[in-house]
Write an enzyme that holds these catalytic residues in place. Structure first.
Site, PDB file in Angstrom:
ATOM      1  N   CYS A 141       6.580   3.663  -4.349  1.00 26.57           N
ATOM      2  CA  CYS A 141       5.807   1.928  -4.835  1.00 26.57           C
ATOM      3  C   CYS A 141       5.497   1.653  -2.779  1.00 26.57           C
ATOM      4  O   CYS A 141       5.547   1.077  -2.776  1.00 26.57           O
ATOM      5  CB  CYS A 141       6.356   1.250  -4.900  1.00 26.57           C
ATOM      6  SG  CYS A 141       8.452   2.404  -5.686  1.00 26.57           S
ATOM      7  N   ALA A 143       2.409   0.691  -1.446  1.00 27.80           N
ATOM      8  CA  ALA A 143       1.255  -0.139  -1.086  1.00 27.80           C
ATOM      9  C   ALA A 143       2.403  -1.707  -0.296  1.00 27.80           C
ATOM     10  O   ALA A 143       3.970  -2.105  -0.230  1.00 27.80           O
ATOM     11  CB  ALA A 143       0.754  -0.630  -2.364  1.00 27.80           C
ATOM     12  N   GLY A 145       2.024  -0.599   1.915  1.00 30.44           N
ATOM     13  CA  GLY A 145       1.785   0.876   3.507  1.00 30.44           C
ATOM     14  C   GLY A 145       2.439   1.113   4.895  1.00 30.44           C
ATOM     15  O   GLY A 145       2.329   1.754   5.589  1.00 30.44           O
ATOM     16  N   GLY A 146       2.967  -0.213   5.037  1.00 33.74           N
ATOM     17  CA  GLY A 146       3.463  -0.525   6.223  1.00 33.74           C
ATOM     18  C   GLY A 146       5.297   0.708   6.654  1.00 33.74           C
ATOM     19  O   GLY A 146       4.605   1.616   7.575  1.00 33.74           O
ATOM     20  N   LYS A 147       5.346   1.319   5.325  1.00 33.53           N
ATOM     21  CA  LYS A 147       6.512   2.064   6.168  1.00 33.53           C
ATOM     22  C   LYS A 147       5.869   3.668   5.677  1.00 33.53           C
ATOM     23  O   LYS A 147       6.798   3.973   6.093  1.00 33.53           O
ATOM     24  CB  LYS A 147       7.844   2.251   4.377  1.00 33.53           C
ATOM     25  CG  LYS A 147       8.360   0.724   4.730  1.00 33.53           C
ATOM     26  CD  LYS A 147       9.366   0.551   3.200  1.00 33.53           C
ATOM     27  CE  LYS A 147       9.989  -0.707   3.589  1.00 33.53           C
ATOM     28  NZ  LYS A 147       9.557  -2.067   3.924  1.00 33.53           N
ATOM     29  N   GLU A 164       0.515   4.205  -5.247  1.00 32.81           N
ATOM     30  CA  GLU A 164       1.274   3.276  -6.231  1.00 32.81           C
ATOM     31  C   GLU A 164       0.928   2.964  -7.368  1.00 32.81           C
ATOM     32  O   GLU A 164      -0.649   3.103  -7.425  1.00 32.81           O
ATOM     33  CB  GLU A 164       0.052   2.138  -4.859  1.00 32.81           C
ATOM     34  CG  GLU A 164      -0.193   0.749  -5.024  1.00 32.81           C
ATOM     35  CD  GLU A 164       1.744  -0.050  -5.875  1.00 32.81           C
ATOM     36  OE1 GLU A 164       1.933  -0.635  -6.422  1.00 32.81           O
ATOM     37  OE2 GLU A 164       2.164   0.156  -4.264  1.00 32.81           O
ATOM     38  N   ASP A 195       2.284   6.225 -12.845  1.00 32.48           N
ATOM     39  CA  ASP A 195       3.572   5.332 -13.015  1.00 32.48           C
ATOM     40  C   ASP A 195       4.599   6.016 -12.688  1.00 32.48           C
ATOM     41  O   ASP A 195       4.771   7.394 -12.863  1.00 32.48           O
ATOM     42  CB  ASP A 195       3.544   5.030 -14.600  1.00 32.48           C
ATOM     43  CG  ASP A 195       4.775   4.395 -14.998  1.00 32.48           C
ATOM     44  OD1 ASP A 195       5.564   3.891 -13.923  1.00 32.48           O
ATOM     45  OD2 ASP A 195       4.391   3.711 -15.673  1.00 32.48           O
ATOM     46  N   ASP A 213      11.010   1.926  -2.349  1.00 31.37           N
ATOM     47  CA  ASP A 213      10.683   0.688  -2.036  1.00 31.37           C
ATOM     48  C   ASP A 213      10.077  -0.038  -3.231  1.00 31.37           C
ATOM     49  O   ASP A 213       8.923  -1.186  -3.210  1.00 31.37           O
ATOM     50  CB  ASP A 213       9.729   0.680  -0.660  1.00 31.37           C
ATOM     51  CG  ASP A 213       9.482  -0.962  -0.673  1.00 31.37           C
ATOM     52  OD1 ASP A 213      11.056  -1.561   0.287  1.00 31.37           O
ATOM     53  OD2 ASP A 213       8.793  -1.530  -0.007  1.00 31.37           O
ATOM     54  N   CYS A 267      13.119  -6.190  -1.204  1.00 34.14           N
ATOM     55  CA  CYS A 267      12.570  -7.481  -0.113  1.00 34.14           C
ATOM     56  C   CYS A 267      13.074  -8.366  -0.641  1.00 34.14           C
ATOM     57  O   CYS A 267      12.683 -10.026  -0.678  1.00 34.14           O
ATOM     58  CB  CYS A 267      11.715  -7.997   0.608  1.00 34.14           C
ATOM     59  SG  CYS A 267      10.681  -8.286  -0.696  1.00 34.14           S
TER      60      CYS A 267
END
Length: 339
Positions: A141, A143, A145-147, A164, A195, A213, A267
């Site tokens: 998952c 987006a 995209g930081g990780k 994504e 999916d 994530d 998060c």
């Protein structure tokens, strides 16, 4: 240029977001029960955006002379101590105790950005994953995209699959990769819009490492829902998230090679979306076992406030003034055999 950069002065009215009372009331009830005394200090941070902090992750593919000295002048220091079990030399992140935000860089096609602004706790799932050069990696998952960017700062995977499902978020992911990763490496990254619940069946036992994530109830943003009706709908649908998270995790387990490991992160502070989901996977998948990440937890305990009483395979970062990172839940599992 960087020597002249000052912290962005945000207009006061932009900082004074309106707290959504229906969400706060819901959180008050749930998190008082789940976190006890810790909730009041967490609530103070979550409801005070002006005390939030941003870390600066440097882009090794676009080094900038003077950037690190500029960060040092503004009080930034390296975010992670060297005592961590896994801390790649190329992964360079800076943070500081003071709130505020280093100036963002705009997306410019054909030009790489020099740094990525993020919540420092969001690097913990990447550090827990321990990606090595040449490994096959799935970011289920991915987006915004930081990780994915952080993984590529840490190592050079043999192949890297970023997925994504949401169309808008997928475009955001593609733009992030384009902004931070040079062409030769981009060609090694596969971006898909599948999916995530089906990837395990489509690519069984294919990856060495998988990051989940997961979509979750984002405590920070939900508290500032502009539309009370949308907020109510989100709270009603919140109960369904743990089912989706479990299905994504089960798919990730199928996609893992025996001996491979996965990291699950959210998060949110919600136990139903964190420990309960992991416990359900461990009880329903006999070929999966927990991995001890307490060494990492000890190593980052100076930088982050962690909830006490967690099991050895998990940690939960609690936002606190001066250390306003998180919420971030991280758990690590290993696949011991084929299904």
């Amino acid at each position: 240029f960087f020597l002249s950069l000052k912290l962005e002065k945000k207009p006061k009215e932009k900082l004074q977001k309106q707290i959504c009372q229906v969400v706060l009331d819901h959180f008050e009830k749930q998190y008082t029960a789940e976190l006890g005394d810790a909730w009041s200090s967490v609530r103070d941070v979550l409801t005070s955006p002006w005390c939030w902090q941003h870390a600066v992750l440097l882009n090794r593919f676009s080094p900038s002379p003077g950037l690190e000295s500029s960060l040092a002048e503004q009080g930034y220091q390296p975010a992670f101590p060297a005592a961590l079990p896994y801390l790649p030399a190329a992964l360079r992140c800076y943070s500081r105790r003071a709130p505020g935000r280093f100036p963002a860089q705009k997306h410019q096609p054909g030009r790489l950005k020099e740094y990525y602004l993020l919540n420092a706790a969001s690097l913990l799932p990447v550090l827990a994953l321990e990606v090595k050069d040449g490994e096959g990696v799935l970011d289920l998952c991915a987006a915004p995209g930081g990780k994915a960017v952080a993984i590529l700062q840490s190592a050079s995977p043999g192949h890297f699959h970023c997925n994504e499902y949401d169309d808008l978020r997928s475009r955001w992911l593609e733009q992030t990769i384009e902004s931070f990763i040079p062409d030769p490496l981009i060609n090694l990254i596969m971006v898909s819009k599948l999916d995530g619940r089906q990837i395990g069946d489509l690519h069984p036992e294919f990856y060495d490492k998988v990051l989940v994530d997961a979509p979750c109830s984002n405590d920070r943003s939900w508290l500032f829902s502009a539309d009370p009706q949308q907020a109510l709908l989100r709270l009603l649908q919140r109960k369904e998230l743990s089912s989706l998270q479990f299905q994504l995790l089960r798919s990730a387990v199928k996609a893992l090679r025996p001996g491979g490991s996965l990291v699950y992160s959210t998060c949110t502070l919600s136990k139903a979306e964190n420990s309960d989901v992991i416990d359900l996977i461990l009880s329903s998948c006999r070929n999966v076992m927990p991995v001890d990440i307490s060494g990492m937890a000890r190593g980052v305990s100076q930088e982050f406030t962690l909830l006490s009483g967690m099991q050895q395979h998990e940690l939960l970062v609690l936002p606190e003034k001066g250390r306003a990172w998180g919420p971030m839940y991280v758990a690590k599992l290993k696949k011991v055999s084929s299904t």
